[in-house]
Enzyme design. Structure first.
Site, PDB file in Angstrom:
ATOM      1  N   GLU A 169      18.050 -12.351  -6.103  1.00  0.00           N
ATOM      2  CA  GLU A 169      17.852 -11.295  -7.094  1.00  0.00           C
ATOM      3  C   GLU A 169      18.940 -10.232  -6.960  1.00  0.00           C
ATOM      4  O   GLU A 169      19.502  -9.761  -7.950  1.00  0.00           O
ATOM      5  CB  GLU A 169      16.468 -10.665  -6.921  1.00  0.00           C
ATOM      6  CG  GLU A 169      15.309 -11.564  -7.288  1.00  0.00           C
ATOM      7  CD  GLU A 169      14.926 -11.478  -8.754  1.00  0.00           C
ATOM      8  OE1 GLU A 169      15.248 -10.461  -9.393  1.00  0.00           O
ATOM      9  OE2 GLU A 169      14.306 -12.435  -9.255  1.00  0.00           O
TER      10      GLU A 169
ATOM     11  N   CYS B 207       5.281   4.119   6.724  1.00  0.00           N
ATOM     12  CA  CYS B 207       6.665   4.312   7.164  1.00  0.00           C
ATOM     13  C   CYS B 207       7.039   5.786   7.142  1.00  0.00           C
ATOM     14  O   CYS B 207       7.677   6.293   8.080  1.00  0.00           O
ATOM     15  CB  CYS B 207       7.620   3.525   6.276  1.00  0.00           C
ATOM     16  SG  CYS B 207       7.644   1.753   6.593  1.00  0.00           S
TER      17      CYS B 207
END
Length: 397
Positions: free
Chosen positions: A206, A364
């Site tokens: 991609e 995160c």
């Protein structure tokens, strides 16, 4: 009260640093801590005691994904509250708190060329249309650089690319390799701004398709190329500069030496490399929930581990910079963009995926903000380079 409920009561009491409200599967609501609840945790059904004790990250991560657990309030603040409770000296020996350690799973996988490609495609080949919804305009998927708190995410990502290219002290006509080039912003900017010849490599089909399209659209075929390949497959070429942004975390502990020896072979003598990566303060694999659902085969290297490998490969470290809070801000922007795009994302992905991605971005952000992990930029030369600027003033003209 049954034994499982007793366990839950004691466990939840010792899990969070902030006051919170917990709703159990039987409808019972309990407040923990003093003061107004900062968030609410709802158990729609119990999670096995054995699962929690053996692997909290996987048990709670899957529990949230599967709607066994609901969170009212900031997911980031919930994770930060766990981390702050863990780090309290008063709780280091508490049997309930030690079960909450989230960064302790030492999963080792062999990231050979085939496995590395599978791992990268698992995370990055889920659709450019999805990433476009919550990344910035440059489609940069790594820590940004905020010169000011008012910077937009796009401006901060432009700042980051400029900061990296400035550190590399590029000169016209030089050659640059970007290992893990993402959607191509760095190599395209390098070519346009510094007139260098740049090669970007990626394992994501991609990303490769998008970079190729950008090169053609901007008429940069003479200066920029992109290849769908592993960095270990590059043969017979040398570069004046090698950069890697957010890639070495995918290499795996057992392949770190291979990474540095390969970079050494790819660099010209006196050449310069910049490594931009997530780091830890101790050697540790990513937790099992991340390994299973987000970054299979991932490993967060310790700062001292990387510096030692640089030295053993005759690299000279000339600059080291922490951008930890820059990554906190970046992730908070991504999480906000994700929620703003939720009506569109809901048409593309199911609820399990959405909860997984929400937990990933927020956990995160919490990890960086609490200092469990860091983001460093390492600048190093192959052999001695006595022509390098004596001060850092060249970075800030």
């Amino acid at each position: 009260m049954n034994l499982d409920k007793v366990f839950y009561q004691n466990f939840m009491k010792n899990l969070f640093a902030d006051p919170c409200e917990v709703r159990y599967w039987d409808g019972n609501v309990v407040n923990y801590g003093e003061g107004e609840a900062q968030f609410r945790i709802g158990f729609n059904e119990p999670i096995g005691k054995k699962e929690i004790i053996s692997d909290l990250s996987l048990a709670f991560g899957e529990g949230y994904m599967q709607k066994k657990i609901d969170i009212e309030g900031s997911v980031q603040k919930v994770i930060e509250s766990i981390y702050r409770k863990q780090d309290s000296p008063l709780n280091q020996k508490n049997p309930y708190v030690k079960w909450a350690k989230i960064l302790s799973n030492n999963i080792i996988k062999t990231n050979n060329i085939i496995k590395s490609k599978e791992n990268i495609q698992y995370h990055y080949d889920i659709g450019n249309d999805f990433y476009r919804l919550w990344l910035d305009e440059t489609m940069t998927y790594s820590c940004a650089y905020f010169k000011s708190p008012e910077d937009t995410l796009t401006q901060a990502q432009i700042n980051k690319v400029d900061h990296i290219l400035g550190k590399l002290n590029l000169q016209p006509g030089q050659t640059l390799l970007d290992i893990g080039c993402g959607w191509g912003e760095l190599i395209l900017t390098a070519a346009k701004t510094y007139q260098v010849k740049a090669l970007g490599i990626t394992l994501s089909s991609e990303q490769y398709a998008r970079v190729l399209e950008r090169i053609q659209n901007e008429g940069l075929q003479d200066l920029v190329e992109v290849q769908l390949m592993d960095y270990r497959e590059i043969k017979g070429r040398n570069f004046d500069r090698v950069v890697s942004v957010g890639m070495i975390e995918h290499v795996g502990k057992e392949h770190l030496e291979e990474y540095f020896s390969t970079v050494k072979n790819l660099l010209s003598e006196g050449g310069v490399s910049l490594l931009h990566c997530i780091t830890g303060y101790e050697e540790s694999a990513i937790n099992s929930w991340f390994n299973k659902y987000i970054f299979p085969g991932g490993y967060i290297p310790a700062v001292q581990e990387l510096v030692s490998l640089m030295a053993s490969n005759r690299f000279y470290l000339i600059d080291l910079e922490s951008l930890r809070e820059h990554y906190t801000r970046t992730l908070e922007h991504w999480a906000q963009n994700f929620e703003k795009s939720l009506p569109i994302i809901q048409k593309m992905k199911d609820e399990t995926f959405i909860r997984m991605w929400r937990l990933y971005l927020n956990s995160c952000a919490a990890s960086f903000h609490c200092g469990n992990i860091d983001l460093h930029q390492f600048l190093f030369t192959k052999g001695v380079n006595n022509s390098w600027p004596l001060t850092r003033e060249y970075l800030y003209p």
